[in-house]
Enzyme design. Structure first.
Site, PDB file in Angstrom:
ATOM      1  N   ARG A   1       1.247  -1.856   0.050  1.00  0.00           N
ATOM      2  CA  ARG A   1      -0.274   0.332  -0.072  1.00  0.00           C
ATOM      3  C   ARG A   1       0.481   1.446  -0.157  1.00  0.00           C
ATOM      4  NH1 ARG A   1      -4.271   0.220   4.870  1.00  0.00           N
ATOM      5  NH2 ARG A   1      -2.532   0.557   5.903  1.00  0.00           N
TER       6      ARG A   1
ATOM      7  N   THR B   1      -0.895   7.457  -0.940  1.00  0.00           N
ATOM      8  CA  THR B   1      -1.896   7.590  -1.444  1.00  0.00           C
ATOM      9  C   THR B   1      -3.226   6.860  -1.164  1.00  0.00           C
ATOM     10  OG1 THR B   1      -1.683   6.368  -2.986  1.00  0.00           O
ATOM     11  CG2 THR B   1      -1.480   8.376  -4.257  1.00  0.00           C
TER      12      THR B   1
ATOM     13  N   ASP C   1      -1.282  -4.619  12.988  1.00  0.00           N
ATOM     14  CA  ASP C   1      -0.422  -4.381  11.688  1.00  0.00           C
ATOM     15  C   ASP C   1      -0.593  -6.534  11.838  1.00  0.00           C
ATOM     16  OD1 ASP C   1       1.207  -5.949   9.584  1.00  0.00           O
ATOM     17  OD2 ASP C   1       1.165  -3.531   9.496  1.00  0.00           O
TER      18      ASP C   1
ATOM     19  N   ASP D   1       2.666  -7.869  11.147  1.00  0.00           N
ATOM     20  CA  ASP D   1       3.760  -7.581  12.203  1.00  0.00           C
ATOM     21  C   ASP D   1       3.772  -8.272  13.027  1.00  0.00           C
ATOM     22  OD1 ASP D   1       5.477  -5.444  10.228  1.00  0.00           O
ATOM     23  OD2 ASP D   1       3.880  -3.948  11.572  1.00  0.00           O
TER      24      ASP D   1
END
Length: 217
Positions: free
Chosen positions: A112, A116, A208, A211
């Site tokens: 990602r 943006t 996350d 992670d």
């Protein structure tokens, strides 16, 4: 849990089985260790796979038990494959492959863009005969929906016709994105969290997922 997986689903299928909700709560906890997080994701993926494969086609087969011949049912051909959206999607594969060990596995690498929030592809490796298979696409989080939509678009370009998206957590924004761009693709999720923050993270979420799975920052 759901009783039948529809071929077309404008609304997501939310799995509210008590075991799923119990495990999801422990998955969300900040104090859950990496080992515990991996174990819970594996257990949840197994339960989710049970629902994602509910309507796989069957065929009759003649077998012999220790007592006598009989007729049983088995899966009709190599119908299903799993597609992992890297890297976090790999955390969902183990439990699913426990249930369907013969299923081919594909990978699509997306990241990602931090500015943006759009998905950028960097890797693609898919099973053969993808056009004739049920493609179960897995990624723990459906946040903005951009990565999932990009993955589904790419898979359709490669010939995939029967797609299903499976995730642990989703948001109204992500669901709306898929509904707009891929209304033919059913979504299975364990929960719909209310919002995204300014960084595109699901809130309250679970952090996350990649992670926490791989103990990285």
């Amino acid at each position: 849990m759901m009783t039948q997986l529809p071929a077309f689903a404008a609304s997501p299928i939310v799995l509210d089985h008590p075991l799923i909700q119990h495990k999801l709560t422990h998955l969300r906890k900040a104090e859950t260790s990496t080992a515990g997080f991996r174990r819970l994701v594996r257990e949840l993926s197994l339960l989710m796979c049970y629902e994602a494969t509910r309507d796989l086609p069957l065929e009759k087969v003649e077998i012999t038990t220790p007592l006598e011949p009989t007729t049983g049912m088995q899966l009709a051909g190599p119908d299903v494959c799993f597609i992992s959206i890297l890297r976090a999607g790999n955390g969902l594969l183990d439990g699913m492959l426990d249930l369907v060990p013969f299923a081919p596995v594909g990978h699509i690498g997306l990241y990602r863009d931090p500015n943006t929030l759009e998905a950028v592809e960097y890797y693609l490796k898919l099973p053969t005969q993808i056009a004739s298979r049920r493609c179960v696409v897995v990624d723990p989080m459906l946040a903005t929906g951009h990565s999932a939509a990009a993955a589904l678009t790419r898979l359709k370009q490669e010939g995939a016709k029967r797609l299903l998206f499976v995730c642990l957590l989703s948001t109204p924004q992500g669901i709306a994105c898929l509904k707009e761009q891929h209304p033919d693709v059913p979504v299975i999720t364990c929960a719909i969290d209310p919002t995204l923050d300014e960084h595109g993270y699901i809130r309250p979420g679970l952090g996350d997922a990649g992670d926490r799975l791989f103990s990285t920052k």
